[in-house]
Design a protein around this motif. Sequence first.
Motif, PDB file in Angstrom:
ATOM      1  N   ILE A   1      17.996  46.337  47.007  1.00 45.59           N
ATOM      2  CA  ILE A   1      18.861  45.924  48.115  1.00 45.59           C
ATOM      3  C   ILE A   1      18.410  44.554  48.591  1.00 45.59           C
ATOM      4  O   ILE A   1      17.242  44.357  48.934  1.00 45.59           O
ATOM      5  CB  ILE A   1      18.816  46.930  49.282  1.00 45.59           C
ATOM      6  CG1 ILE A   1      19.328  48.301  48.826  1.00 45.59           C
ATOM      7  CG2 ILE A   1      19.634  46.419  50.466  1.00 45.59           C
ATOM      8  CD1 ILE A   1      19.240  49.374  49.901  1.00 45.59           C
TER       9      ILE A   1
ATOM     10  N   ILE B   1      23.942  45.029  46.257  1.00 44.26           N
ATOM     11  CA  ILE B   1      23.987  45.644  47.582  1.00 44.26           C
ATOM     12  C   ILE B   1      23.203  44.763  48.551  1.00 44.26           C
ATOM     13  O   ILE B   1      22.045  44.423  48.300  1.00 44.26           O
ATOM     14  CB  ILE B   1      23.379  47.052  47.559  1.00 44.26           C
ATOM     15  CG1 ILE B   1      24.101  47.920  46.523  1.00 44.26           C
ATOM     16  CG2 ILE B   1      23.448  47.704  48.937  1.00 44.26           C
ATOM     17  CD1 ILE B   1      23.384  49.220  46.225  1.00 44.26           C
TER      18      ILE B   1
ATOM     19  N   VAL C   1      20.175  50.430  56.261  1.00 46.44           N
ATOM     20  CA  VAL C   1      19.538  50.948  55.044  1.00 46.44           C
ATOM     21  C   VAL C   1      19.865  52.427  54.874  1.00 46.44           C
ATOM     22  O   VAL C   1      20.152  52.884  53.754  1.00 46.44           O
ATOM     23  CB  VAL C   1      18.022  50.701  55.073  1.00 46.44           C
ATOM     24  CG1 VAL C   1      17.329  51.402  53.909  1.00 46.44           C
ATOM     25  CG2 VAL C   1      17.737  49.201  55.014  1.00 46.44           C
TER      26      VAL C   1
ATOM     27  N   ALA D   1      23.479  52.572  53.697  1.00 44.82           N
ATOM     28  CA  ALA D   1      23.588  52.242  52.275  1.00 44.82           C
ATOM     29  C   ALA D   1      23.071  53.386  51.407  1.00 44.82           C
ATOM     30  O   ALA D   1      23.679  53.740  50.393  1.00 44.82           O
ATOM     31  CB  ALA D   1      22.812  50.956  51.982  1.00 44.82           C
TER      32      ALA D   1
ATOM     33  N   THR E   1      25.026  53.123  41.982  1.00 41.93           N
ATOM     34  CA  THR E   1      24.713  51.903  42.715  1.00 41.93           C
ATOM     35  C   THR E   1      25.716  50.798  42.405  1.00 41.93           C
ATOM     36  O   THR E   1      25.508  49.656  42.796  1.00 41.93           O
ATOM     37  CB  THR E   1      23.287  51.410  42.369  1.00 41.93           C
ATOM     38  OG1 THR E   1      23.198  51.215  40.950  1.00 41.93           O
ATOM     39  CG2 THR E   1      22.233  52.387  42.832  1.00 41.93           C
TER      40      THR E   1
END
Length: 381
Positions: free
Chosen positions: A36, A102, A312, A315, A325
């Motif tokens: 990320i 991401i 976070v 996500a 993902t």
Amino acid sequence: MKVCALRLLGAATLVAAVAAGCGGGGSAGGDDRVMIGVSVEKTGPVPALGNALKGAEAAARAINAAGGIDGREIELVVRDNAGDPSKAIANVEEFHDRGIGIVVGPVFGQNCEAVAPIVAKNDMVDFCLSTQDLNPELVERQFGIGVGYTETVGFDVAFLATRGERIGVLGEKGPAGDRTESIAEPAARAAGATVQFERIETTDTTAKPQIQKLLANGVESIYIVSCGPIAIAAAREAIDLGFDGTVLMPNCFASAAGGEAMKGFANGNVLISAPEFLLGAPPLGGRKAAIERYQDEIDAPDTVVAAGWDAVFFAAQAIEQTGSTEPEAIASTLEDDFRFAGVWHAGTTTAADHRGAITDGALVPAEVTPQGTFTPLEAKR
């Protein structure tokens, strides 16, 4: 050491599992990680916005300690955008070049707006931490964390209308102030009130002339809509000028640092719309598990830190629920009535609303105390 693959059907699910000690922090190792990118304003004009990183890192640690996402650890790749839209764009381009699809951040509204088309062009997905309203033409792959600007201003104006029909607003000059005015005026009319606007610059050191105009027109409350130091100066000046109505501060000051800055002039009339987790009372409703875990892990009384934490977890839940993902698949999941209950953000995202945040539990009218804390008005009745 046992690894527990958590099914994140809601933030509360993950929080409960972590709290129960599920998993032993097993490492996915090698390339088997969920990467990320994090772009925040660690330096620049408002470095306090960089505190979102503290929340993001704490959330990643908590998720990894509980076994990660289906056994895969989160790895954050952090970049400072310095509050500069061009640097924010460069950060996103770098993430894309590294195969990271991401992104968490930026926090500045102008930076979120700048990166939105880049995220869409590169088929990425981004979690914007600004409360700025998301432009429907640009946010194909961008989702907002926290209550949006329209909802915040509308909530605050409706609240002030219960304390008097004449509301004075200190808004910023330029497009930001124009946007505030376009939201506040209809909100006031709907609540049977009127608003009078005076404009200030974020770089101003005094708002005394504007406040004197508001007082001369008999306003019963003053709503300050600026996150710069001028907001603190203006609130103090209103009190010093003898104003005995309500002074409502912007919720960007709903933090320990904000309380410390306001305590010197807190006189019972200085109020703020603060999130539930800052108010000291036991958390209620859907946010309860998330707030309790947040307080156990980090306990940072700051909405910016909480936004990074929620992003976070948000996500992670989306990745787990998607089973992938791939940004396109994640975006599809988020547009399909995706529900999330976090510390600062809670609500349902859809294809028509990429924020979907509710004000309940996020905006609670509270008094700023002389100790620099916040007390919900309901508790004083």
